[in-house]
Design a protein around this motif. Structure first.
Motif, PDB file in Angstrom:
ATOM      1  N   GLU A  26     -19.421 -15.276 -32.930  1.00 30.03           N
ATOM      2  CA  GLU A  26     -20.229 -14.464 -32.058  1.00 30.03           C
ATOM      3  C   GLU A  26     -19.462 -13.138 -31.959  1.00 30.03           C
ATOM      4  O   GLU A  26     -18.240 -13.362 -31.640  1.00 30.03           O
ATOM      5  N   VAL A  27     -19.979 -12.087 -32.372  1.00 30.85           N
ATOM      6  CA  VAL A  27     -19.283 -10.814 -32.182  1.00 30.85           C
ATOM      7  C   VAL A  27     -20.330  -9.827 -31.225  1.00 30.85           C
ATOM      8  O   VAL A  27     -21.358 -10.061 -31.424  1.00 30.85           O
ATOM      9  N   LYS A  28     -19.671  -9.023 -30.370  1.00 28.57           N
ATOM     10  CA  LYS A  28     -20.355  -8.019 -29.620  1.00 28.57           C
ATOM     11  C   LYS A  28     -19.928  -6.583 -30.131  1.00 28.57           C
ATOM     12  O   LYS A  28     -18.942  -6.144 -29.939  1.00 28.57           O
ATOM     13  N   PRO A  29     -21.031  -6.039 -30.887  1.00 31.95           N
ATOM     14  CA  PRO A  29     -20.601  -4.762 -31.475  1.00 31.95           C
ATOM     15  C   PRO A  29     -20.224  -3.676 -30.352  1.00 31.95           C
ATOM     16  O   PRO A  29     -20.726  -3.791 -29.116  1.00 31.95           O
ATOM     17  N   PRO A  30     -19.072  -3.039 -30.632  1.00 28.28           N
ATOM     18  CA  PRO A  30     -18.485  -2.586 -31.977  1.00 28.28           C
ATOM     19  C   PRO A  30     -17.409  -3.242 -32.356  1.00 28.28           C
ATOM     20  O   PRO A  30     -16.757  -3.036 -33.413  1.00 28.28           O
ATOM     21  N   HIS A  31     -17.249  -4.476 -31.838  1.00 29.84           N
ATOM     22  CA  HIS A  31     -15.916  -5.193 -31.930  1.00 29.84           C
ATOM     23  C   HIS A  31     -16.387  -6.290 -32.962  1.00 29.84           C
ATOM     24  O   HIS A  31     -16.550  -7.349 -32.651  1.00 29.84           O
ATOM     25  N   VAL A  32     -16.657  -5.727 -34.241  1.00 20.84           N
ATOM     26  CA  VAL A  32     -17.106  -6.619 -35.367  1.00 20.84           C
ATOM     27  C   VAL A  32     -15.671  -7.070 -36.291  1.00 20.84           C
ATOM     28  O   VAL A  32     -16.032  -7.695 -37.158  1.00 20.84           O
ATOM     29  N   GLY A  76     -11.998  13.563 -18.390  1.00 16.45           N
ATOM     30  CA  GLY A  76     -11.659  13.806 -19.781  1.00 16.45           C
ATOM     31  C   GLY A  76     -11.162  12.241 -20.571  1.00 16.45           C
ATOM     32  O   GLY A  76     -10.738  12.390 -21.635  1.00 16.45           O
ATOM     33  N   THR A  77     -11.591  11.315 -19.896  1.00 18.87           N
ATOM     34  CA  THR A  77     -11.324   9.911 -20.310  1.00 18.87           C
ATOM     35  C   THR A  77     -12.604   9.338 -21.137  1.00 18.87           C
ATOM     36  O   THR A  77     -13.504   9.326 -20.650  1.00 18.87           O
ATOM     37  N   ALA A  78     -12.383   9.016 -22.438  1.00 15.41           N
ATOM     38  CA  ALA A  78     -13.549   8.717 -23.472  1.00 15.41           C
ATOM     39  C   ALA A  78     -13.836   7.273 -23.127  1.00 15.41           C
ATOM     40  O   ALA A  78     -13.022   6.151 -22.940  1.00 15.41           O
ATOM     41  N   PHE A  79     -15.300   6.911 -23.258  1.00 17.20           N
ATOM     42  CA  PHE A  79     -15.625   5.668 -23.194  1.00 17.20           C
ATOM     43  C   PHE A  79     -17.003   5.395 -23.996  1.00 17.20           C
ATOM     44  O   PHE A  79     -17.553   6.585 -24.435  1.00 17.20           O
ATOM     45  N   LEU A  80     -17.381   4.220 -24.336  1.00 15.16           N
ATOM     46  CA  LEU A  80     -18.791   4.019 -24.920  1.00 15.16           C
ATOM     47  C   LEU A  80     -19.393   3.510 -23.914  1.00 15.16           C
ATOM     48  O   LEU A  80     -18.874   2.286 -23.224  1.00 15.16           O
ATOM     49  N   TRP A 101     -15.811  -4.834 -23.738  1.00 14.67           N
ATOM     50  CA  TRP A 101     -16.491  -4.361 -22.798  1.00 14.67           C
ATOM     51  C   TRP A 101     -16.058  -4.762 -21.389  1.00 14.67           C
ATOM     52  O   TRP A 101     -15.735  -6.175 -21.479  1.00 14.67           O
ATOM     53  N   LYS A 102     -16.296  -4.186 -20.550  1.00 10.68           N
ATOM     54  CA  LYS A 102     -15.975  -4.297 -19.261  1.00 10.68           C
ATOM     55  C   LYS A 102     -16.369  -3.711 -17.885  1.00 10.68           C
ATOM     56  O   LYS A 102     -16.660  -2.380 -18.333  1.00 10.68           O
ATOM     57  N   GLU A 111     -21.151  -1.896 -18.025  1.00  8.60           N
ATOM     58  CA  GLU A 111     -19.997  -2.107 -18.910  1.00  8.60           C
ATOM     59  C   GLU A 111     -19.897  -0.992 -19.713  1.00  8.60           C
ATOM     60  O   GLU A 111     -20.439  -0.193 -20.194  1.00  8.60           O
ATOM     61  N   ARG A 112     -18.697  -0.855 -20.006  1.00 11.40           N
ATOM     62  CA  ARG A 112     -17.900   0.593 -20.721  1.00 11.40           C
ATOM     63  C   ARG A 112     -16.862  -0.152 -21.810  1.00 11.40           C
ATOM     64  O   ARG A 112     -16.261  -0.891 -21.292  1.00 11.40           O
ATOM     65  N   CYS A 113     -16.562   0.556 -22.890  1.00 13.35           N
ATOM     66  CA  CYS A 113     -15.287   0.377 -23.627  1.00 13.35           C
ATOM     67  C   CYS A 113     -14.706   1.610 -23.598  1.00 13.35           C
ATOM     68  O   CYS A 113     -15.241   2.501 -24.008  1.00 13.35           O
TER      69      CYS A 113
END
Length: 205
Positions: A60-66, A112-116, A184-185, A194-196
Motif C-alpha cells: 500500500e502506497v500513498k502517492p506521491p510516495h511511490v 516561502g516554504t513549499a508544500f503539496l 503526509w501530515k 494534510e500536506r507534504c
C-alpha cells in the motif's frame, strides 16, 4: 537488484529514511525494513555505496510516495568514487527555476516554504534531483542551522535540510541537489489539511 544509495535522512526516534536508485533501471527506491518501517539508525547502509538488495514493492502506497520497497536482505558490494557522476549516469535531473520541480505541483506559504496539498495535482514521485540554477544559502536565522534560504527564488524561498551530514554554508548554482517530499501530515495537527512539505536531503558537489 544493485542499488546505489544516494541519501540517508533523519526521522523521528532512532529511524532513518534511506533512498537509492536501481542501477539497471534508474528507478528511485526508498528502503523499508521487514516491519514496513524506516530502517534503524544502526543500519550500516550509507550513501555512496552500492548494495545488492532483495526487496518487494510495499503493498500500500500513498502517492506521491511511490518509491517504498520492503527489503528482505542484502550486502554491500562497492563504494563509488564520484557520487555526482554516478547519479547523473542513472537519472535525468530537473533544470530551470526551483518552482518547476515535482512537476510544478508545489504551493508555498506566505513565508516561502513549499508544500503539496491534498487538493492539488500529485507529482509522479516524492524524490528527485535538481541542477541548481540559483545559489542556496544556510539560514542565519535558524538556531539549528538546518534551514536553507533561497534568496533568488521566485516563490520557493526556504527549505528544511534533513540529511545526516553537517550542513554547509553555501550550495552554489550548478550543484546537483536532492529534494524529497515529507510524508503526509496535518499542519498544525488536527487543524489544517494534510500536506507534504519540501525537504532538502542532500547535495553532490
Amino acid at each position: 537488484m544493485n542499488v546505489l544509495i544516494v541519501a540517508r535522512t533523519r526521522m523521528a526516534g532512532n529511524r532513518v529514511c534511506v533512498g537509492g536508485i536501481e542501477a539497471n533501471t534508474g528507478t528511485s527506491v526508498r528502503l523499508l525494513g521487514s516491519d514496513g518501517r524506516n530502517l534503524l539508525e544502526s543500519n550500516p547502509i550509507r550513501p555512496g555505496e552500492i548494495w545488492v538488495l532483495t526487496y518487494r514493492p510495499r503493498s500500500e502506497v500513498k502517492p506521491p510516495h511511490v518509491e517504498d520497497v520492503i527489503v528482505a536482505h542484502g550486502h554491500k558490494v562497492e563504494t563509488v568514487p564520484d557520487m555526482r557522476a554516478a547519479i547523473l549516469g542513472l537519472v535525468s535531473p530537473w533544470h530551470g527555476p526551483i518552482e518547476t520541480i515535482f512537476d510544478g505541483c508545489l504551493s508555498t506559504t506566505d513565508a516561502g516554504t513549499a508544500f503539496l496539498a491534498r487538493d492539488q495535482a500529485v507529482p509522479g514521485q516524492s524524490t528527485g534531483f535538481w541542477i541548481g540554477s540559483i545559489d542556496i544559502r544556510q539560514s542565519k536565522f535558524d538556531p539549528t542551522g538546518r534551514r536553507y534560504w533561497i534568496p533568488d527564488g521566485d516563490e520557493i524561498r526556504k527549505v528544511k535540510y534533513v540529511g545526516m551530514d553537517e550542513p554547509i554554508g553555501f550550495i552554489p548554482a550548478g550543484t546537483l541537489v536532492r529534494f524529497s517530499l515529507a510524508r503526509w501530515k496535518a499542519f498544525p495537527p488536527g487543524v489544517e489539511d494534510e500536506r507534504c512539505y519540501l525537504q532538502l536531503s542532500g547535495w553532490y558537489l
